[in-house]
Enzyme design. Structure first.
Site, PDB file in Angstrom:
ATOM      1  N   ASP A  50       0.837  -1.200   0.000  1.00 17.78           N
ATOM      2  CA  ASP A  50       0.000   0.000   0.000  1.00 17.78           C
ATOM      3  C   ASP A  50       0.874   1.254   0.000  1.00 17.78           C
ATOM      4  O   ASP A  50       0.782   2.105   0.887  1.00 17.78           O
ATOM      5  CB  ASP A  50      -0.946   0.007   1.200  1.00 17.78           C
ATOM      6  N   ILE A  51       1.719   1.369  -1.014  1.00 19.95           N
ATOM      7  CA  ILE A  51       2.643   2.502  -1.124  1.00 19.95           C
ATOM      8  C   ILE A  51       1.901   3.694  -1.714  1.00 19.95           C
ATOM      9  O   ILE A  51       1.321   3.609  -2.791  1.00 19.95           O
ATOM     10  CB  ILE A  51       3.846   2.125  -2.016  1.00 19.95           C
TER      11      ILE A  51
END
Length: 295
Positions: free
Chosen positions: A87-88
């Site tokens: 979840d960058i």
């Protein structure tokens, strides 16, 4: 739950200057609270999208991009096990007292042994940052690279990867950057709010890195080690054009009942709620990990 807690414990053993240190966790009434070191300057998205914070210079943005690339390279190759963040995005990049970038929010992170296939097949993340193969192939280092590419464009252009309120030709950031390149005005994609001196050569190089990382074909994306070499100038960028296979191609990953959000605010498929510590104790922050399809 046992696997998740085991991985959270393992995350606490990882040490890198560009990762937010995880101090511990607590399970309370079905919720998991992750306790991490307090980052006094908040998250990167506040400086990209909100008027109450001064916009960063190009120099500071480039430093932060390199910081997060270094953290991901460590997670993929330097840690005892391969760590997939999954979840960058700018809101998960925290800023320490010196405004260095620290990758945080590891509530979706998963581990697997080096050389082994990742066991996770769940497609989680935030719309606009999720690689197209997530649904069919599951998470991998290549899907993290895709998310990093979206972050690179986000930081350089001052725009989220998907802006549903914009006209169709500008809605997808990766397609719009590629279109600017086709019109020989790649530099025009940069954030107009960017302060200070700007190196046109660096900005164009970083935008191309973002496009390469977001290649629709997973096998054509670089590793984070290669990305680090591109950023440091020790490895030449591949010879690509805006017409190269997979460059600038973007189909939003939509699962189940999740449409594109109706506002510029991105939507996380597994949401994280943040609550800072009390005013009398600023040494940590807690992250409440909530599962399900609630908004």
């Amino acid at each position: 739950m046992k696997q998740f807690v085991a991985e959270i414990v393992s995350m606490g053993t990882l040490k890198h200057k560009n990762m937010v240190p995880l101090l511990g966790y607590c399970r309370r009434k079905g919720e998991l609270l992750l306790v991490s070191e307090y980052m006094p300057n908040g998250s990167l998205d506040q400086y990209l999208f909100y008027d109450d914070k001064p916009p960063f210079s190009w120099r500071r943005r480039l430093i932060i991009i390199k910081d997060i690339a270094s953290a991901l390279n460590y997670m993929h190759t330097g840690a005892p096990q391969v760590v997939l963040h999954r979840d960058i995005k700018a809101s998960n990049v925290m800023l320490d007292a010196e405004y260095n970038g620290r990758l945080g929010d590891f509530g979706m992170a998963r581990f697997h042994d080096h050389g082994a296939d990742p066991a996770t097949t769940a497609a989680v993340g935030t719309i606009g940052y999720m690689a197209p193969e997530l649904v069919t192939m599951g998470a991998s280092t290549a899907t993290d690279v895709f998310g990093f590419g979206a972050l690179v464009l986000e930081v350089t252009c001052g725009r989220r990867p998907v802006e549903p309120a914009l006209p169709e030709e500008r809605r997808s950031l990766v397609k719009w950057v590629c279109q600017c390149w086709k019109m020989a005005s790649l530099l025009g994609a940069r954030d107009p709010r960017m302060r200070g001196e700007i190196s046109a050569e660096e900005v164009e190089m970083v935008l191309k890195i973002g496009l390469i990382c977001m290649n629709a074909v997973a096998e054509l994306r670089p590793s984070m080690e290669e990305v680090m070499q591109y950023l440091n100038g020790s490895l030449k960028l591949p010879d690509i054009t805006p017409h190269s296979p997979g460059i600038g191609s973007f189909v939003p990953l939509i699962m189940g009942s999740y449409p594109l959000p109706a506002s510029p605010t991105t939507e996380t498929l597994s949401a994280s709620l943040y609550s800072s510590s009390s005013a009398n104790d600023s040494t940590f922050v807690t992250h409440s990990i909530v599962y399900g399809h609630g908004r």
